[in-house]
Design an enzyme around this catalytic site. Structure first.
Site, short mmCIF file in Angstrom:
data_model
loop_
_atom_site.label_atom_id
_atom_site.label_comp_id
_atom_site.label_asym_id
_atom_site.label_seq_id
_atom_site.Cartn_x
_atom_site.Cartn_y
_atom_site.Cartn_z
N ASP A 1 28.36 -29.83 -9.39
CA ASP A 1 27.48 -29.81 -10.55
C ASP A 1 26.04 -29.62 -10.06
O ASP A 1 25.56 -30.40 -9.24
CB ASP A 1 27.61 -31.12 -11.32
CG ASP A 1 26.88 -31.08 -12.64
OD1 ASP A 1 27.50 -30.69 -13.64
OD2 ASP A 1 25.69 -31.43 -12.68
N GLU B 1 26.91 -25.46 -15.81
CA GLU B 1 26.45 -25.31 -14.43
C GLU B 1 27.41 -25.95 -13.43
O GLU B 1 27.03 -26.26 -12.32
CB GLU B 1 25.04 -25.91 -14.27
CG GLU B 1 24.98 -27.42 -14.30
CD GLU B 1 25.03 -28.04 -15.71
OE1 GLU B 1 24.95 -29.26 -15.78
OE2 GLU B 1 25.17 -27.30 -16.70
#
Length: 132
Positions: free
Chosen positions: A6, A49
């Site tokens: 992440d 993301e």
């Protein structure tokens, strides 16, 4: 093993530089993760993301070491954001989870890797956490 990667503070990238730069950052980070994950790793975008890496035949400490190399590679990037601004330096929090049962446990190991990502963020981001 599964590595859930992440990007730290990615919303700020889109808010500061715009979505085109955010896409450029994601592209360069994904390329860096892919290069470092090979030959055992398969890299996919997991959402937003987040990128997920499936590692064949690497478990436990070996998967954690691979994740640390990926984290360091991401941290080493300098991504041009245009307009004469200082290059963006991304970081990533990575959760690692392993199983010896193959795909039979895939949902569970992804869930554990996700929990480990949250632990990495709580511990200050830009780190690797092995799920227990």
């Amino acid at each position: 093993s599964v590595l859930l990667c992440d990007l730290d503070h990615f919303k700020k990238v889109n808010d500061t530089y715009g979505h085109l730069v955010g896409d450029r950052v994601l592209f360069h980070v994904a390329q860096a993760i892919r290069e470092e994950a090979l030959p055992e790793g398969i890299v996919c975008r997991y959402g937003g993301e987040e990128l997920i890496v499936f590692l064949r035949r690497l478990t436990g400490k070996r998967a954690e070491l691979k994740a640390e190399r990926i984290r360091a590679k991401v941290e080493s990037l300098h991504i041009d954001v245009g307009r004469g601004r200082k290059a963006y330096r991304p970081t990533a929090s990575i959760g690692v989870s392993s199983t010896d049962r193959g795909l039979a446990d895939i949902k569970e190991i992804i869930r554990k890797a996700d929990g480990a990502v949250y632990q990495a963020k709580e511990q200050g981001r830009n780190r690797v956490v092995l799920a227990r």
